[in-house]
Design a protein around this motif. Structure first.
Motif, short mmCIF file in Angstrom:
data_model
loop_
_atom_site.label_atom_id
_atom_site.label_comp_id
_atom_site.label_asym_id
_atom_site.label_seq_id
_atom_site.Cartn_x
_atom_site.Cartn_y
_atom_site.Cartn_z
N LEU A 25 -2.43 10.11 -7.28
CA LEU A 25 -3.00 9.10 -6.32
C LEU A 25 -4.16 8.57 -6.46
O LEU A 25 -4.11 6.92 -5.86
CB LEU A 25 -3.17 10.15 -5.31
CG LEU A 25 -3.65 9.70 -3.87
CD1 LEU A 25 -2.61 8.65 -3.16
CD2 LEU A 25 -3.64 10.69 -3.20
N LYS A 26 -4.82 8.62 -7.11
CA LYS A 26 -5.91 7.95 -7.20
C LYS A 26 -6.25 6.69 -7.91
O LYS A 26 -5.95 5.42 -7.79
CB LYS A 26 -7.33 8.75 -8.50
CG LYS A 26 -7.57 9.57 -7.82
CD LYS A 26 -8.76 10.64 -8.82
CE LYS A 26 -9.26 11.61 -7.72
NZ LYS A 26 -10.81 12.12 -8.75
N THR A 27 -4.71 6.65 -9.27
CA THR A 27 -4.39 5.40 -9.59
C THR A 27 -3.92 4.40 -8.52
O THR A 27 -4.08 3.38 -8.61
CB THR A 27 -3.07 5.72 -10.80
OG1 THR A 27 -3.98 6.92 -12.13
CG2 THR A 27 -3.17 4.33 -11.87
N SER A 28 -2.74 5.23 -7.90
CA SER A 28 -2.14 4.65 -6.51
C SER A 28 -2.99 3.41 -5.94
O SER A 28 -3.15 2.19 -5.77
CB SER A 28 -0.97 5.60 -6.52
OG SER A 28 -0.54 4.71 -5.29
N LEU A 29 -4.10 4.61 -5.80
CA LEU A 29 -5.07 3.91 -4.70
C LEU A 29 -5.92 2.72 -6.05
O LEU A 29 -6.88 1.77 -4.59
CB LEU A 29 -5.91 4.85 -3.78
CG LEU A 29 -4.69 5.62 -3.13
CD1 LEU A 29 -5.98 6.51 -1.84
CD2 LEU A 29 -4.27 4.94 -2.21
N SER A 30 -5.68 2.80 -6.10
CA SER A 30 -7.23 1.88 -7.27
C SER A 30 -6.16 0.93 -7.49
O SER A 30 -6.66 -0.63 -7.22
CB SER A 30 -7.28 2.36 -8.39
OG SER A 30 -7.98 3.17 -8.41
N THR A 31 -4.81 0.71 -7.44
CA THR A 31 -3.62 -0.36 -7.36
C THR A 31 -4.23 -1.31 -6.43
O THR A 31 -4.42 -2.31 -6.36
CB THR A 31 -2.29 -0.33 -7.63
OG1 THR A 31 -2.25 0.48 -9.06
CG2 THR A 31 -1.50 -1.36 -7.39
#
Length: 418
Positions: A205-211
């Protein structure tokens, strides 16, 4: 019993059973809901109260599903009616609707208003229940789906703050970020993303929201660009790649940063980001363009002809198939010649001839190499070039001069031997 002993010791049980009969036997869910409400609101037994409040939520959810599927219509007075005609005015679209890129707030169905009221009452009466985080998330999601982002965030933040250990926290953060993103509040997306990176949510999720953060930075930079805020736009485009290097448009962002720095007259910064693009994303479609721009700026704006020539030469060596290679070699040759770097001129001229043997200018670059060898005092190499030139371009007017120069060199050599 309830009429004579409304506060009797078993009144809440009787009322709960009455509600259950209305719901399950008599199929009167709206009446059942009202009785469940009374159990939840007016009696002290926490077990029955929480169960009753949960039944109110369950019935409201059922109404919502039925109204969404078109099986019923819930009136403003809370009556369950047959579904409305699909051609009624309620389904019409205003001629003054907002532009397509602006998300319009959509109104809640009456059943959805009822459901939100049920959630609110449950959350008010039983704040410690393990059902609360799920209800807060569903309420936030319901409002998000109707583009009521500010209202959605109220429930999402309540979940995040009141139940930080809940499994729903990640989804709540996602709703907050998506709401800001859809509202084009790109700075807010960045702020919330910083909170997410330190929160106890899964790495995916952190990666997704970083996008999402990268997309927000990119779109925010585009807005600055359209407003002619070139240096601010450049900084933001640069941050996209620096802070989220795996973002799919990171290379494009660096290229845009370079272009904006140029428009703002920041030639050094433009050069840096163009070269950063080439270093980090060497196979990007923007890499040869960035290298060419960096070389061109050093040549025309910074007057660093040696540095410019090296960049143009790098472009030709590393991107031989690029449409920019021929022009880069021509510029490199001229710049090396301007600073009297004869060896540099010879290298790029040889590369030009090897890559573009049939080009109209190939004979010029080959012939010039002989002159540069002579400038270096290497007569043998110069003669070798003249010989190659005569053999390769026998009908070229310069062939006469090439043979003449070879003859003079041989004459001098023989004279020295004598």
């Amino acid at each position: 019993y309830l009429r004579f002993w409304p506060k009797g010791p078993n009144a809440y049980k009787k009322l709960y059973r009455l509600a259950s009969v209305l719901e399950n036997k008599l199929r009167q869910p709206m009446l059942a809901m009202r009785e469940y409400w009374q159990v939840a609101n007016e009696y002290d037994d926490s077990t029955y109260r929480e169960i009753a409040a949960g039944r109110v939520v369950a019935i409201a959810q059922k109404f919502n599903k039925q109204e969404e599927s078109g099986r019923i219509y819930v009136s403003d007075d809370g009556e369950i009616l047959p579904p409305l005609d699909s051609t009624s005015e309620q389904d019409s679209v205003s001629e003054d609707s907002a532009p397509e890129d602006v998300l319009q707030v959509t109104q809640l169905l009456n059943s959805q208003k009822l459901l939100l009221a049920a959630y609110d009452k449950f959350l008010e009466l039983f704040p410690g229940s393990n059902l609360c985080p799920g209800m807060q998330l569903r309420a936030s999601d319901l409002l998000y789906e109707h583009n009521q982002f500010a209202e959605s965030r109220i429930y999402a933040y309540a979940l995040i703050n009141d139940y930080p250990e809940s499994e729903h926290v990640g989804k709540a953060y996602q709703l907050v970020i998506e709401g800001h993103f859809q509202s084009k509040e790109y700075d807010k997306v960045e702020e919330v993303n910083q909170l997410v990176q330190t929160a106890d949510v899964d790495d995916e999720l952190k990666t997704s929201l970083s996008t999402r953060k990268a997309e927000s930075l990119f779109l925010g930079a585009k807005e600055l660009k359209s407003g002619d805020n070139h240096l601010e736009a450049a900084e933001r485009f640069k941050r996209v790649a620096v802070e989220t290097p795996d973002y799919e448009y990171a290379d494009r962002s660096l290229f845009q940063a370079g272009l904006e720095y140029r428009l703002g007259g920041a030639w050094t910064e433009a050069n840096e980001v163009f070269l950063l693009l080439v270093d980090r994303y060497p196979v990007s479609e923007y890499a040869p363009k960035a290298l060419y721009n960096a070389g061109y700026d050093l040549q025309t704006e910074v007057n660093d002809l040696s540095g410019s020539a090296r960049l143009f030469e790098d472009l030709a060596n590393n991107y031989k198939e690029s449409d920019l290679t021929k022009g880069a070699l021509a510029n490199a040759s001229a710049n090396y010649a301007a600073v009297e770097d004869h060896e540099g001129v010879i290298r790029v001229n040889e590369l030009f001839v090897s890559l573009f043997p049939n080009d109209d200018d190939a004979h010029i670059y080959l012939f010039e190499n002989a002159e540069h060898y002579l400038s270096l005092g290497d007569v043998d190499k110069a003669n070798e070039i003249y010989q190659r030139f005569s053999a390769r371009f026998p009908n070229n007017p310069r062939t006469i001069q090439a043979n003449y120069e070879r003859g003079r060199s041989e004459e001098r050599r023989v004279g020295k031997e004598c």
